[in-house]
Design a protein around this motif. Structure first.
Motif, short mmCIF file in Angstrom:
data_model
loop_
_atom_site.label_atom_id
_atom_site.label_comp_id
_atom_site.label_asym_id
_atom_site.label_seq_id
_atom_site.Cartn_x
_atom_site.Cartn_y
_atom_site.Cartn_z
N MET A 17 -0.71 10.88 -4.13
CA MET A 17 -0.84 9.69 -4.95
C MET A 17 -0.44 8.40 -4.23
O MET A 17 0.53 8.35 -3.51
CB MET A 17 0.02 9.86 -6.20
CG MET A 17 -0.56 10.89 -7.12
SD MET A 17 0.51 11.15 -8.52
CE MET A 17 1.64 12.34 -7.84
N ARG A 18 -1.25 7.42 -4.46
CA ARG A 18 -0.98 6.06 -3.98
C ARG A 18 -0.69 5.26 -5.24
O ARG A 18 -1.51 5.19 -6.14
CB ARG A 18 -2.23 5.54 -3.26
CG ARG A 18 -2.17 4.15 -2.77
CD ARG A 18 -3.44 3.81 -2.01
NE ARG A 18 -3.47 4.49 -0.71
CZ ARG A 18 -2.78 4.05 0.34
NH1 ARG A 18 -2.06 2.96 0.27
NH2 ARG A 18 -2.84 4.69 1.47
N ALA A 19 0.50 4.71 -5.33
CA ALA A 19 0.89 4.06 -6.58
C ALA A 19 0.81 2.55 -6.46
O ALA A 19 0.84 2.01 -5.36
CB ALA A 19 2.31 4.49 -6.95
N PHE A 54 5.45 -3.59 -5.46
CA PHE A 54 4.24 -3.66 -6.27
C PHE A 54 3.07 -3.96 -5.34
O PHE A 54 3.13 -4.90 -4.56
CB PHE A 54 4.38 -4.78 -7.31
CG PHE A 54 5.55 -4.60 -8.22
CD1 PHE A 54 5.43 -3.90 -9.41
CD2 PHE A 54 6.81 -5.11 -7.89
CE1 PHE A 54 6.51 -3.70 -10.25
CE2 PHE A 54 7.90 -4.92 -8.72
CZ PHE A 54 7.76 -4.22 -9.90
N ARG A 55 2.05 -3.13 -5.42
CA ARG A 55 0.87 -3.38 -4.57
C ARG A 55 -0.40 -3.10 -5.36
O ARG A 55 -0.56 -2.02 -5.92
CB ARG A 55 0.91 -2.50 -3.31
CG ARG A 55 2.02 -2.87 -2.37
CD ARG A 55 1.95 -2.09 -1.08
NE ARG A 55 3.11 -2.40 -0.26
CZ ARG A 55 3.36 -1.87 0.93
NH1 ARG A 55 2.52 -0.99 1.45
NH2 ARG A 55 4.44 -2.21 1.60
N ASN A 56 -1.25 -4.08 -5.35
CA ASN A 56 -2.52 -3.93 -6.04
C ASN A 56 -3.48 -3.21 -5.10
O ASN A 56 -4.41 -3.78 -4.55
CB ASN A 56 -3.05 -5.32 -6.41
CG ASN A 56 -4.03 -5.26 -7.56
OD1 ASN A 56 -4.53 -4.19 -7.88
ND2 ASN A 56 -4.30 -6.40 -8.15
N GLU A 57 -3.23 -1.91 -4.93
CA GLU A 57 -3.92 -1.10 -3.92
C GLU A 57 -5.41 -0.99 -4.24
O GLU A 57 -5.80 -0.85 -5.40
CB GLU A 57 -3.32 0.30 -3.87
CG GLU A 57 -1.88 0.34 -3.39
CD GLU A 57 -1.75 0.35 -1.88
OE1 GLU A 57 -2.78 0.16 -1.20
OE2 GLU A 57 -0.61 0.53 -1.39
N ILE A 58 -6.23 -1.05 -3.19
CA ILE A 58 -7.67 -0.95 -3.41
C ILE A 58 -8.30 0.15 -2.59
O ILE A 58 -9.48 0.43 -2.71
CB ILE A 58 -8.38 -2.29 -3.07
CG1 ILE A 58 -7.81 -2.85 -1.77
CG2 ILE A 58 -8.23 -3.28 -4.21
CD1 ILE A 58 -8.46 -4.12 -1.31
MG MG Z 1 -0.70 0.17 2.44
#
Ligand code: MG
Ligand code: ATP
Length: 417
Positions: free
Chosen positions: A151-153, A140-144
């Motif tokens: 796609m970056r999930a 799980f990553r709260n990608e910013i």
């Molecule tokens: Mg990364």
């Protein structure tokens, strides 16, 4: 598999906010479902592709001594505090939650800390090394970071292997082996010819790490490739010293857009030191375990294959990871009985790799769906082919567009080659 039995339908339109080709095609073909921004579910066909990719990865990891485990997604803050990675200032992608008691918990964004702590239970002596546990687990990553074509999930499956070695010599040997294993994986899923070993920053503990970058305009990284040497350099390490190290002339480097499908990392004793993972060497001296970590994003790999191998209108899968290898398309009144016979016969030979399009829709609709989904082989059974003889089957190889009229035995021969 009979198409009349699946709940999934293909659609003409992808969500308006999906800009990339891979996302549009995968959603339209009913492989994935967009739950919300950057969060995707797998539907039956997509999940089959996913599992075929997972099987290839498992085979390659097992071959070099990997042992599959499955760590927890829920994370204990205490172990992350020992390496200072619980802090949101240090790690900006945490999803955090709380127990009813108010105590903090995290959702795993990677697994070095809990695994290193766990291995203290099992590693005491040099005889316990090396060890190569790996898993295919949710991260799980709260990608910013900015949205890209691939796609970056915020929730995704990663294969992560961690190596525990006695020393750098033992580590280096494995590092070369897993490099080769990664190339095997990218070859087998059909993107080896576009994937470069890329020198990247080793962070604070190592000179380099290596990324596996696949060339595509939809990528969000820029790498500089040396086509002759078949290596690339990430922008962050593009300095004279590195070029000298690698015997590369700056002029021979070409900038290209790419997506990172995997990476491998030498960790030295960063985690073993912080968590006190030591072993007793032959001479009775306590030493820190030498570690490495090695990741591949499975969803990202699937999206990358969809992006680089497909054309604008439809998906193209290599046989090794196609959702199903064959689709049978019956056309006309008399064809359905024969189609069922062919379906049953092919299933005996190829197993659960055959789709029978027995839906009550027009032939044109069936062809369009077959093209969109990207089965490697299409088998058409129509009143017209039946007139040529009851054994004759129209057999189309998607990759070449070749159309042949064959009986089942010949199909078997061609496909087994
Ligand atoms: Mg990364
Ligand atoms: P990136 O630079 O793309 O964010 P990363 O350096 O954060 O990747 P790692 O933490 O090393 O990547 O993860 C290993 C692999 O997991 C990556 O090579 C990539 O294939 C995959 N991955 C990383 N982040 C994501 C994400 N948000 N969605 C899907 N796959 C991802």
């Amino acid at each position: 598999m009979r198409l009349s039995k699946t709940f999934v339908k293909t659609t003409k339109q992808a969500p308006a906010d999906e800009v990339s080709k891979n996302a549009q095609l995968l959603i339209r073909a009913g492989f994935i479902y967009k739950e919300m921004a950057w969060v995707y579910a797998f539907l039956p066909f997509g999940w089959r592709v996913f599992n075929k990719i997972a099987k290839i990865i498992r085979e390659e990891m097992d071959k070099i001594g990997g042992e599959e485990i499955h760590l927890t997604a829920l994370q204990d803050p205490e172990v992350w505090k020992t390496t200072d990675r619980w802090s949101d200032q240090v790690v900006d992608v945490w999803f955090k939650t709380k127990l009813q008691s108010g105590k903090d918990l995290g959702l795993s964004f990677t697994h070095e800390e809990p695994l290193t702590r766990m291995m203290k239970k099992f590693i005491q002596s040099y005889k316990d090394l090396p060890a190569y546990p790996y898993q295919i687990q949710l991260k799980f990553r709260n990608e910013i970071r900015a949205k890209s074509g691939i796609m970056r999930a915020r929730e995704f499956y990663m294969k992560d292997l961690y190596s525990f070695s006695k020393d750098k010599t033992q580590h280096d040997k494995f590092y070369e082996k897993i490099k080769q294993a990664y190339f095997n994986i990218f070859d087998r899923v059909g993107i080896g010819h576009l994937t470069y070993l890329t020198f990247a920053s080793g962070g604070s503990f190592s000179k380099y790490s290596h990324e596996f970058q696949t060339l595509t305009e939809a990528g969000e990284d820029i790498i500089r490739i040396d086509e002759e040497k078949w290596i690339a350099i990430n922008e962050e390490v593009l300095v004279d010293e590195v070029l000298q190290d690698l015997w590369i002339q700056k002029e021979s480097l070409v900038p290209r857009k790419a997506v990172e499908v995997g990476n491998i990392f030498t960790l030295w004793d960063k985690f073993s030191r912080a968590l006190g993972l030591t072993y007793k060497d032959k001479d009775g001296v306590d030493k820190y375990v030498f570690m490495g970590s090695y990741g591949i994003g499975l969803g990202r790999l699937m999206w990358t294959v969809a992006e680089v191998l497909s054309d604008d209108k439809w998906l193209v899968w290599p046989r090794a990871i196609a959702p199903y290898e064959f689709v049978i398309i019956p056309i006309g009144e008399n064809a359905s009985q024969r189609a069922l016979e062919v379906y049953t016969a092919l299933k005996k030979v190829f197993g659960n790799e055959i789709v029978l399009d027995d839906r009550a829709v027009s032939p044109g609709f069936k062809f369009k769906d077959a093209d969109l989904i990207g089965y490697p082989y299409q088998i058409v059974i129509s009143d017209k082919t039946l007139q040529q003889g009851p054994e004759v089957i129209e057999f189309i190889t998607r990759a070449t567009g070749q159309k042949q009229f064959l009986d089942i035995e010949h199909i078997q021969q061609i496909v087994s080659n």
